[in-house]
Motif scaffolding. Structure first.
Motif, PDB file in Angstrom:
ATOM      1  N   ASN A 141       0.815  -1.202   0.000  1.00 23.14           N
ATOM      2  CA  ASN A 141       0.000   0.000   0.000  1.00 23.14           C
ATOM      3  C   ASN A 141       0.855   1.260   0.000  1.00 23.14           C
TER       4      ASN A 141
ATOM      5  N   HIS B 201      -6.925   0.240  -5.178  1.00 21.69           N
ATOM      6  CA  HIS B 201      -7.973  -0.228  -4.264  1.00 21.69           C
ATOM      7  C   HIS B 201      -8.170   0.823  -3.165  1.00 21.69           C
ATOM      8  N   PRO B 202      -8.854   1.919  -3.465  1.00 17.51           N
ATOM      9  CA  PRO B 202      -8.974   2.998  -2.469  1.00 17.51           C
ATOM     10  C   PRO B 202      -9.649   2.553  -1.189  1.00 17.51           C
ATOM     11  N   GLU B 203     -10.451   1.491  -1.256  1.00 17.02           N
ATOM     12  CA  GLU B 203     -11.166   1.056  -0.058  1.00 17.02           C
ATOM     13  C   GLU B 203     -10.245   0.488   1.009  1.00 17.02           C
ATOM     14  N   ILE B 204      -9.031   0.075   0.644  1.00 19.94           N
ATOM     15  CA  ILE B 204      -8.143  -0.516   1.659  1.00 19.94           C
ATOM     16  C   ILE B 204      -7.214   0.502   2.286  1.00 19.94           C
ATOM     17  N   ASP B 205      -7.147   1.705   1.730  1.00 20.90           N
ATOM     18  CA  ASP B 205      -6.214   2.698   2.271  1.00 20.90           C
ATOM     19  C   ASP B 205      -6.382   2.911   3.774  1.00 20.90           C
TER      20      ASP B 205
ATOM     21  N   SER C 295      -5.746   5.299  -7.459  1.00 22.68           N
ATOM     22  CA  SER C 295      -5.578   4.220  -6.497  1.00 22.68           C
ATOM     23  C   SER C 295      -6.114   2.906  -7.061  1.00 22.68           C
TER      24      SER C 295
END
Length: 473
Positions: free
Chosen positions: A94, A111-115, A109
């Motif tokens: 990440n 996978h913006p949901e995992i930031d 991004s």
């Protein structure tokens, strides 16, 4: 490896956020009579090669540390002081995506949901096992996808023109960040219960003559501390500036297990005279009577090391001691911990030339003959090893083997500028954190040099920490 109470110690013991960027030389603080050495070749081809090699070595080590255990071990939290290994794995990817693919290349991004899950300041380590983290297979796919795109970027991007790109800094920063988390994961392996899963050859016996004296005299006077020219140095190492010390004596080698056992045998853990008030309260409250992972059995000291129980080797530098324990030992011995400036002067200053070199032995990069680095071994080498890595005054093992506590609080240098954000170093400045220097056997050469500054809370013992002592003239 350096940690906030929330983020925990990330030994080397840095906080989980990644390091900062170099600032420019501040001529008001640099001594013009001294030089600040830099690696000789900074051609674009050399920088790309260095970055590729550093990133590849870091990823190979990450794979070794994560492939050595089951998926269950990857997702389990082996200590509240540490993250699950799978969190470190995905966090590595990440941060690499954030700084190289987004900040350098300008990509969206993946996978913006995992930031938010891998934001170390948002989630303390104790909470991370309860987050909806990527599983082992998902984390491996994600980090591999990021790395493939990063190698394409490294091949096509000019290593100049912005603060992150000059001298390939962003790529070096990410290689250091991954190696720091590899050291963190190695600490988790040490805390993990169960049989051994990691192997490495034993260090060679010390070669050549033993050090001629137990301590050496370092003359008083000015020297150049820090750097303004090391291309991948981090913000807290900068800028180069003149520091003055009085004359002092410093141990030729780190304090050994045998020497530390004498402190224990003399009642060192039972005598309040030797302890800082907070340290005395800490050992009383937790019943601490020896370094972490030691126990007394059948008249001898044993230790647990990466799943193996073995007699404590008398000739190795003592390991897994807190700043309070190091400070208490030094007082008991009629000595003290060196200041950070004294440590760096002993490690870098050549009295014959007046120069501060990159390493104790000079300006060339470390080799296996210089120091015990890079998880090449899973233990410190015996005290007195690596004469080729000695300083001009004959001080040995200043780089590698064990992180060395100093007496100094973690503070900024004159002219300090935070980069790329203040949460890497600046928020940790102050008396709460003590400085460690020199690296350990768990530190990769890319993240270890004579100017490198580590910091941690004085109670920390799970890190690969030891010390040497000093005294006034």
């Amino acid at each position: 490896m350096t940690a906030s109470p929330s983020a925990g110690s990330a030994s080397r013991t840095h906080p989980d956020p990644i390091p900062g960027e170099p600032t420019h030389t501040d001529p008001t603080h640099a001594d013009p009579t001294h030089t600040d050495p830099t690696p000789a070749d900074r051609s674009p081809a050399d920088l790309r090669g260095r970055a590729f090699a550093a990133l590849t070595a870091a990823r190979a080590r990450t794979a070794l540390l994560t492939d050595a255990v089951s998926d269950r071990d990857l997702t389990e939290q082996h200590s509240p002081l540490m993250s699950p290994l799978v969190w470190d794995l995905a966090h590595i990817g990440n941060q690499e995506e954030l700084w190289l693919l987004r900040n350098v290349a300008g990509h969206e991004s993946l996978h913006p949901e995992i930031d938010p899950l891998y934001d170390a300041f948002r989630h303390p380590r104790s909470e991370r096992p309860n987050l909806p983290l990527l599983g082992p297979a998902e984390a491996r796919r994600y980090t591999a996808e990021v790395r493939g795109r990063v190698f394409d970027l490294l091949e096509s991007t000019a290593l100049e023109g912005s603060a992150l790109l000059d001298d390939g800094f962003a790529f070096g920063m990410i290689a250091q960040h991954e190696q720091q988390h590899d050291e963190t994961m190695l600490i988790t392996h040490q805390l993990r219960r169960g049989g051994p899963v990691l192997t490495a050859p034993e260090p060679d016996p010390p070669q050549g003559a033993a050090p001629p004296a137990p301590e050496v005299l370092v003359s008083g006077g000015p020297f150049t501390m820090g750097t303004s020219a090391e291309p991948w140095s981090l913000d807290n190492e900068r800028p180069a500036h003149t520091r003055d010390t009085g004359p002092f004596w410093i141990d030729t080698v780190p304090v050994t297990n045998a020497a530390y056992q004498a402190f224990i045998a003399d009642g060192g853990y039972r005598d309040e005279r030797w302890w800082a008030a907070e340290g005395w309260e800490q050992i009383r409250r937790h019943g601490i009577e020896a370094p972490l992972f030691w126990r007394r059995e059948a008249g001898q000291w044993l230790r647990r090391r990466f799943g193996v129980t073995e007699p404590v080797p008398s000739d190795e530098p003592v390991l897994h001691v807190s700043w309070y324990e190091a400070d208490a030992y030094a007082r008991w011995a009629g000595r003290r911990l060196p200041t950070e400036a004294e440590w760096e002067k002993a490690a870098r200053h050549d009295p014959a030339t007046g120069r501060s070199t990159r390493y104790p032995w000079g300006d060339e990069d470390p080799t296996p003959s210089h120091a015990n680095l890079g998880q090449r071994h899973l233990r410190p080498a015996p005290a007195g090893s690596y004469p080729a890595g000695a300083s001009p005054l004959g001080v040995r093992q200043l780089i590698g083997d064990v992180w060395e506590w100093t007496s100094s609080d973690f503070l900024p240098y004159p002219g300090f500028r935070a980069f790329p954000y203040r949460e890497y170093s600046e928020v940790f400045f102050g008396p709460e954190h003590k400085v460690l220097r020199g690296g350990s056997f768990a530190v990769d050469p890319v993240a270890c040099r004579g100017t490198f500054r580590n910091w941690d809370l004085p109670v920390r013992r799970q890190i690969f920490s030891g010390f040497r002592t000093a005294r006034d003239v």
